[in-house]
Design a protein around this motif. Structure first.
Motif, PDB file in Angstrom:
ATOM      1  N   THR A 119       0.810  -1.213   0.000  1.00 24.73           N
ATOM      2  CA  THR A 119       0.000   0.000   0.000  1.00 24.73           C
ATOM      3  C   THR A 119       0.840   1.258   0.000  1.00 24.73           C
ATOM      4  OG1 THR A 119      -0.120  -0.172   2.415  1.00 24.73           O
ATOM      5  CG2 THR A 119      -1.922  -1.133   1.139  1.00 24.73           C
ATOM      6  N   GLU A 120       2.019   1.214   0.636  1.00 27.90           N
ATOM      7  CA  GLU A 120       2.822   2.430   0.648  1.00 27.90           C
ATOM      8  C   GLU A 120       3.357   2.779  -0.737  1.00 27.90           C
ATOM      9  OE1 GLU A 120       5.330  -1.048   2.210  1.00 27.90           O
ATOM     10  OE2 GLU A 120       3.342  -0.184   2.534  1.00 27.90           O
ATOM     11  N   ASP A 121       3.339   1.802  -1.636  1.00 27.42           N
ATOM     12  CA  ASP A 121       3.817   2.036  -2.993  1.00 27.42           C
ATOM     13  C   ASP A 121       2.671   2.214  -3.983  1.00 27.42           C
ATOM     14  OD1 ASP A 121       6.422   1.685  -2.039  1.00 27.42           O
ATOM     15  OD2 ASP A 121       6.289  -0.482  -2.311  1.00 27.42           O
ATOM     16  N   VAL A 122       1.421   2.204  -3.500  1.00 30.53           N
ATOM     17  CA  VAL A 122       0.263   2.266  -4.377  1.00 30.53           C
ATOM     18  C   VAL A 122      -0.285   3.682  -4.399  1.00 30.53           C
ATOM     19  CG1 VAL A 122      -2.065   1.398  -4.797  1.00 30.53           C
ATOM     20  CG2 VAL A 122      -0.310  -0.137  -3.917  1.00 30.53           C
ATOM     21  N   SER A 123      -0.541   4.183  -5.580  1.00 32.07           N
ATOM     22  CA  SER A 123      -1.166   5.496  -5.717  1.00 32.07           C
ATOM     23  C   SER A 123      -2.627   5.313  -6.076  1.00 32.07           C
ATOM     24  CB  SER A 123      -0.454   6.320  -6.795  1.00 32.07           C
ATOM     25  OG  SER A 123      -0.623   5.715  -8.064  1.00 32.07           O
ATOM     26  N   ILE A 124      -3.355   6.419  -6.071  1.00 33.30           N
ATOM     27  CA  ILE A 124      -4.788   6.349  -6.345  1.00 33.30           C
ATOM     28  C   ILE A 124      -5.056   5.881  -7.767  1.00 33.30           C
ATOM     29  CG2 ILE A 124      -5.009   8.754  -7.119  1.00 33.30           C
ATOM     30  CD1 ILE A 124      -7.632   8.849  -5.519  1.00 33.30           C
ATOM     31  N   GLU A 125      -4.101   6.121  -8.679  1.00 31.97           N
ATOM     32  CA  GLU A 125      -4.283   5.676 -10.059  1.00 31.97           C
ATOM     33  C   GLU A 125      -4.134   4.176 -10.214  1.00 31.97           C
ATOM     34  OE1 GLU A 125      -2.259   8.075  -9.131  1.00 31.97           O
ATOM     35  OE2 GLU A 125      -3.258   9.893  -9.888  1.00 31.97           O
ATOM     36  N   ASP A 126      -3.484   3.501  -9.233  1.00 37.72           N
ATOM     37  CA  ASP A 126      -3.244   2.068  -9.339  1.00 37.72           C
ATOM     38  C   ASP A 126      -4.435   1.234  -8.864  1.00 37.72           C
ATOM     39  OD1 ASP A 126      -0.682   2.577 -10.251  1.00 37.72           O
ATOM     40  OD2 ASP A 126       0.136   2.684  -8.219  1.00 37.72           O
ATOM     41  N   VAL A 127      -5.422   1.867  -8.255  1.00 37.76           N
ATOM     42  CA  VAL A 127      -6.546   1.139  -7.676  1.00 37.76           C
ATOM     43  C   VAL A 127      -7.703   1.112  -8.674  1.00 37.76           C
ATOM     44  CG1 VAL A 127      -8.147   0.986  -5.744  1.00 37.76           C
ATOM     45  CG2 VAL A 127      -5.829   1.863  -5.379  1.00 37.76           C
ATOM     46  N   GLU A 128      -8.245  -0.053  -8.868  1.00 36.24           N
ATOM     47  CA  GLU A 128      -9.381  -0.221  -9.766  1.00 36.24           C
ATOM     48  C   GLU A 128     -10.643  -0.446  -8.944  1.00 36.24           C
ATOM     49  OE1 GLU A 128     -10.963  -3.152 -13.383  1.00 36.24           O
ATOM     50  OE2 GLU A 128      -8.936  -3.389 -12.542  1.00 36.24           O
ATOM     51  N   VAL A 129     -11.582   0.477  -9.038  1.00 37.26           N
ATOM     52  CA  VAL A 129     -12.851   0.364  -8.313  1.00 37.26           C
ATOM     53  C   VAL A 129     -13.718  -0.689  -9.000  1.00 37.26           C
ATOM     54  CG1 VAL A 129     -14.893   1.610  -7.513  1.00 37.26           C
ATOM     55  CG2 VAL A 129     -12.685   2.777  -7.632  1.00 37.26           C
ATOM     56  N   THR A 130     -14.336  -1.557  -8.214  1.00 37.45           N
ATOM     57  CA  THR A 130     -15.117  -2.658  -8.778  1.00 37.45           C
ATOM     58  C   THR A 130     -16.620  -2.487  -8.616  1.00 37.45           C
ATOM     59  OG1 THR A 130     -14.928  -3.912  -6.710  1.00 37.45           O
ATOM     60  CG2 THR A 130     -13.237  -4.284  -8.407  1.00 37.45           C
ATOM     61  N   GLN A 131     -17.059  -1.667  -7.619  1.00 37.05           N
ATOM     62  CA  GLN A 131     -18.491  -1.548  -7.399  1.00 37.05           C
ATOM     63  C   GLN A 131     -18.802  -0.290  -6.588  1.00 37.05           C
ATOM     64  OE1 GLN A 131     -19.530  -5.103  -5.247  1.00 37.05           O
ATOM     65  NE2 GLN A 131     -18.220  -4.618  -3.516  1.00 37.05           N
ATOM     66  N   VAL A 132     -20.045   0.141  -6.670  1.00 34.85           N
ATOM     67  CA  VAL A 132     -20.553   1.249  -5.861  1.00 34.85           C
ATOM     68  C   VAL A 132     -21.890   0.808  -5.277  1.00 34.85           C
ATOM     69  CG1 VAL A 132     -19.388   3.037  -7.199  1.00 34.85           C
ATOM     70  CG2 VAL A 132     -21.706   2.336  -7.825  1.00 34.85           C
ATOM     71  N   THR A 133     -22.330   1.514  -4.240  1.00 36.84           N
ATOM     72  CA  THR A 133     -23.605   1.169  -3.616  1.00 36.84           C
ATOM     73  C   THR A 133     -24.772   1.841  -4.342  1.00 36.84           C
ATOM     74  OG1 THR A 133     -22.491   0.981  -1.476  1.00 36.84           O
ATOM     75  CG2 THR A 133     -24.882   1.157  -1.457  1.00 36.84           C
ATOM     76  N   SER A 134     -24.626   3.102  -4.666  1.00 40.28           N
ATOM     77  CA  SER A 134     -25.655   3.854  -5.372  1.00 40.28           C
ATOM     78  C   SER A 134     -24.995   5.068  -6.007  1.00 40.28           C
ATOM     79  CB  SER A 134     -26.786   4.274  -4.428  1.00 40.28           C
ATOM     80  OG  SER A 134     -26.275   5.097  -3.390  1.00 40.28           O
ATOM     81  N   PHE A 135     -25.759   5.789  -6.804  1.00 35.85           N
ATOM     82  CA  PHE A 135     -25.208   7.022  -7.363  1.00 35.85           C
ATOM     83  C   PHE A 135     -26.347   7.982  -7.691  1.00 35.85           C
ATOM     84  CE2 PHE A 135     -25.603   3.909 -10.762  1.00 35.85           C
ATOM     85  CZ  PHE A 135     -26.192   4.593 -11.816  1.00 35.85           C
ATOM     86  N   PHE A 136     -26.030   9.272  -7.563  1.00 37.94           N
ATOM     87  CA  PHE A 136     -26.971  10.344  -7.878  1.00 37.94           C
ATOM     88  C   PHE A 136     -26.771  10.765  -9.323  1.00 37.94           C
ATOM     89  CE2 PHE A 136     -26.376  11.693  -3.191  1.00 37.94           C
ATOM     90  CZ  PHE A 136     -27.131  10.617  -2.783  1.00 37.94           C
ATOM     91  N   VAL A 137     -27.852  11.183  -9.956  1.00 32.75           N
ATOM     92  CA  VAL A 137     -27.813  11.522 -11.377  1.00 32.75           C
ATOM     93  C   VAL A 137     -28.424  12.904 -11.588  1.00 32.75           C
ATOM     94  CG1 VAL A 137     -28.642  10.906 -13.681  1.00 32.75           C
ATOM     95  CG2 VAL A 137     -27.934   9.110 -12.093  1.00 32.75           C
ATOM     96  N   GLY A 138     -27.725  13.712 -12.373  1.00 29.24           N
ATOM     97  CA  GLY A 138     -28.264  14.968 -12.859  1.00 29.24           C
ATOM     98  C   GLY A 138     -28.357  14.906 -14.371  1.00 29.24           C
ATOM     99  N   THR A 139     -29.519  15.180 -14.919  1.00 20.45           N
ATOM    100  CA  THR A 139     -29.732  15.040 -16.347  1.00 20.45           C
ATOM    101  C   THR A 139     -29.436  16.348 -17.082  1.00 20.45           C
ATOM    102  OG1 THR A 139     -32.073  15.575 -16.072  1.00 20.45           O
ATOM    103  CG2 THR A 139     -31.455  13.254 -16.024  1.00 20.45           C
ATOM    104  N   THR A 140     -29.171  16.216 -18.358  1.00 21.94           N
ATOM    105  CA  THR A 140     -28.931  17.399 -19.182  1.00 21.94           C
ATOM    106  C   THR A 140     -30.209  18.184 -19.414  1.00 21.94           C
ATOM    107  OG1 THR A 140     -29.217  16.023 -21.160  1.00 21.94           O
ATOM    108  CG2 THR A 140     -26.960  16.342 -20.345  1.00 21.94           C
ATOM    109  N   ASN A 141     -31.346  17.480 -19.402  1.00 23.31           N
ATOM    110  CA  ASN A 141     -32.637  18.121 -19.607  1.00 23.31           C
ATOM    111  C   ASN A 141     -33.656  17.453 -18.691  1.00 23.31           C
ATOM    112  OD1 ASN A 141     -35.172  19.097 -20.617  1.00 23.31           O
ATOM    113  ND2 ASN A 141     -34.199  19.500 -22.596  1.00 23.31           N
ATOM    114  N   ARG A 142     -34.378  18.244 -17.911  1.00 19.20           N
ATOM    115  CA  ARG A 142     -35.320  17.674 -16.950  1.00 19.20           C
ATOM    116  C   ARG A 142     -36.428  16.875 -17.639  1.00 19.20           C
ATOM    117  NH1 ARG A 142     -35.094  20.064 -11.905  1.00 19.20           N
ATOM    118  NH2 ARG A 142     -36.439  18.341 -11.300  1.00 19.20           N
ATOM    119  N   ARG A 143     -36.669  17.141 -18.890  1.00 20.05           N
ATOM    120  CA  ARG A 143     -37.689  16.386 -19.603  1.00 20.05           C
ATOM    121  C   ARG A 143     -37.287  14.939 -19.851  1.00 20.05           C
ATOM    122  NH1 ARG A 143     -38.696  20.351 -24.606  1.00 20.05           N
ATOM    123  NH2 ARG A 143     -36.410  20.286 -24.478  1.00 20.05           N
TER     124      ARG A 143
END
Length: 483
Positions: free
Chosen positions: A290-314
């Protein structure tokens, strides 16, 4: 005016019973106004927690459950969304921005949320206000952490402090990730929302603390090299020819070393060995530490949820249908406002029940006032008779008792309203600290004023009951001595 002065002096003359009556009405009014104030305050607080977010997306389940654990930090998620599915929808043409959330860990009872820079850029609350930093900076490194305002205040953390998170969402977790501490780099400004009671780390940091043995999993290339190294025979620097060795006759013409010298001499395979270097060299297990690992070396595999903002409310409803019908993975999208309305509809029965209880308590208080005035007429027979004797007509007697009832109801209503705001000012920080909900203290609204008017009106009308009894009482009845 004379009748009003007489009513006040009469109430002061019966100060003890007047105080009890006003107190009972004040408590009942405080309950009624308090229930309404808390109900409206909670709705406002919930509505102000998130703003300008069109959809909340997570794994399939209950809409209210998704809203509660994603926005309000209540409850626990059931499943996660794969990173590939998240990226597919984040890159959708109708999506302008997303905020990923990764849940499942805590620190001393406060939830730890894995997210990225989009949280600080796009999250809005209370009419479009942005998230701001009170001190420090947002997360940049792998093990950076930003604290909510309440977390920093209650735990007395400062910039540069290290914290270790725990797997689980309760006060006590079952796996401590103390081998990978996070460093506090920022503290958020107060928002009076559940954001104040959360801890924000990077998605990569959330992924890294769940690595086995504190190291990232080896890549496929590393596994291939390891297998190749195990299959290759040891090479000591000499070329051996088994057939040649067997065919070569023994040469007795050579001088042979003494057997003791041969045993004492170390075997030389053509390599120079340094014992000190061998001890100093770290063991290479094929993993990056871990002391040799940077944030670019980590691959995220999953998320719990996410918020979305649309380009057009319609496009919100169309995008919601597409996500709900997504075949590659069971997912659902909810509109925050619609989910809140659904939650309030589910709680409507409880709200109505509390309101009815409060109304009946007010009626009990007013009936107590009526009983007090009615029973006091027997003690005030002589007072009423003297007033009649000095020229006060029946109408004056009725006005006197009605004004007394009106003064009691008005004083009780005002005392109850004052009591409500006093209790709210005391309970507000306690509720915020324990539940993370901010109940705003606001001036009385139309419903509260309607309740107050109803209480005063009911007190005024109830005053006619003892007034009519006094009206029917003859003058000689009050002057006669009863044995």
């Amino acid at each position: 005016m004379l009748v009003f002065d007489l009513a006040l002096k009469s109430l002061r003359n019966r100060a003890f019973s007047t105080s009890l009556t006003v107190g009972s009405i004040a408590l009942s009014v405080a309950l009624l106004i308090g229930v309404e104030n808390v109900r409206a305050g909670m709705r406002e607080s919930f509505s102000n927690t998130i703003s300008q977010t069109d959809l909340i997306v997570g794994t399939k389940g209950g809409t209210i459950q998704l809203l509660l654990y994603s926005v309000f930090g209540m409850g626990a998620p059931t499943e996660n969304v794969s990173w590939e599915a998240y990226r597919e929808w984040a890159d959708h043409p109708a999506v302008e921005w997303t905020i990923p959330y990764s849940l499942g860990d805590s620190h001393r009872g406060f939830r730890v949320i894995g997210t990225n820079e989009d949280f600080f850029r796009h999250y809005r609350y209370r009419g479009g206000q942005e998230i701001a930093l009170a001190e420090g900076r947002a997360n940049e490194g792998l093990f950076d952490v930003t604290l909510g305002a309440d977390v920093a205040a209650e735990l007395n953390y400062a910039l540069g402090d290290e914290i270790a998170v725990t797997h689980g969402l309760g006060e006590v977790g079952f796996i401590n990730h103390d081998h990978m501490p996070f460093t506090v780099t920022g503290v958020l400004a107060k928002t009076f929302t559940p954001v104040d009671r959360a801890i924000y780390v990077t998605l990569e940091g959330m992924e890294a603390i769940h690595w086995e043995d504190g190291a990232p999993p080896a890549s496929d290339d590393e596994h291939d090299h390891e297998a190749e190294a195990q299959a290759t025979p040891a090479d000591d620097g000499h070329a051996h020819d088994e057939a040649e060795a067997q065919a070569a006759p023994a040469d007795d013409g050579h001088a042979h070393d003494d057997e003791a010298d041969a045993q004492a001499a170390p075997a030389d395979d053509g390599h120079a060995h340094d014992e000190a270097d061998a001890q100093a060299a770290p063991a290479d297990d094929g993993h990056a530490h871990t002391e040799d690992v940077s944030i670019e070396d980590v691959e995220v595999t999953q998320v719990t949820s996410f918020f979305v903002g649309t380009t057009n409310r319609r496009d919100v409803l169309q995008l919601q249908r597409e996500i709900n019908d997504f075949e590659d993975e069971p997912m659902m999208a909810v509109i925050p406002g619609a989910a809140l309305n659904e939650m309030w509809q589910g709680l409507a029965y409880a709200e109505t029940g509390l309101r009815l209880v409060a109304i009946f308590v007010v009626l009990v208080g007013l009936l107590g006032m009526l009983v007090s005035l009615y029973t006091s007429l027997n003690e005030r027979r002589r007072e009423m008779a003297i007033l009649r004797a000095v020229g006060a007509g029946p109408n004056r007697i009725i006005a006197l008792l009605v004004l007394e009832s009106l003064c009691l109801a008005s004083a009780g209503a005002l005392a109850g309203l004052t009591l409500v705001y006093a209790l709210l000012s005391v309970a507000q920080p306690l509720v915020e600290a324990q539940a993370g909900l901010f109940i705003p203290i606001r001036p009385p609204g139309s419903i509260e004023l309607l309740f107050l008017g109803a209480v005063v009106t009911a007190g005024f009308l109830m005053g006619f009951v003892p007034a009519l009894k006094a009206y029917r009482t003859a003058l000689h009845d009050g002057l006669a001595v009863r044995v």
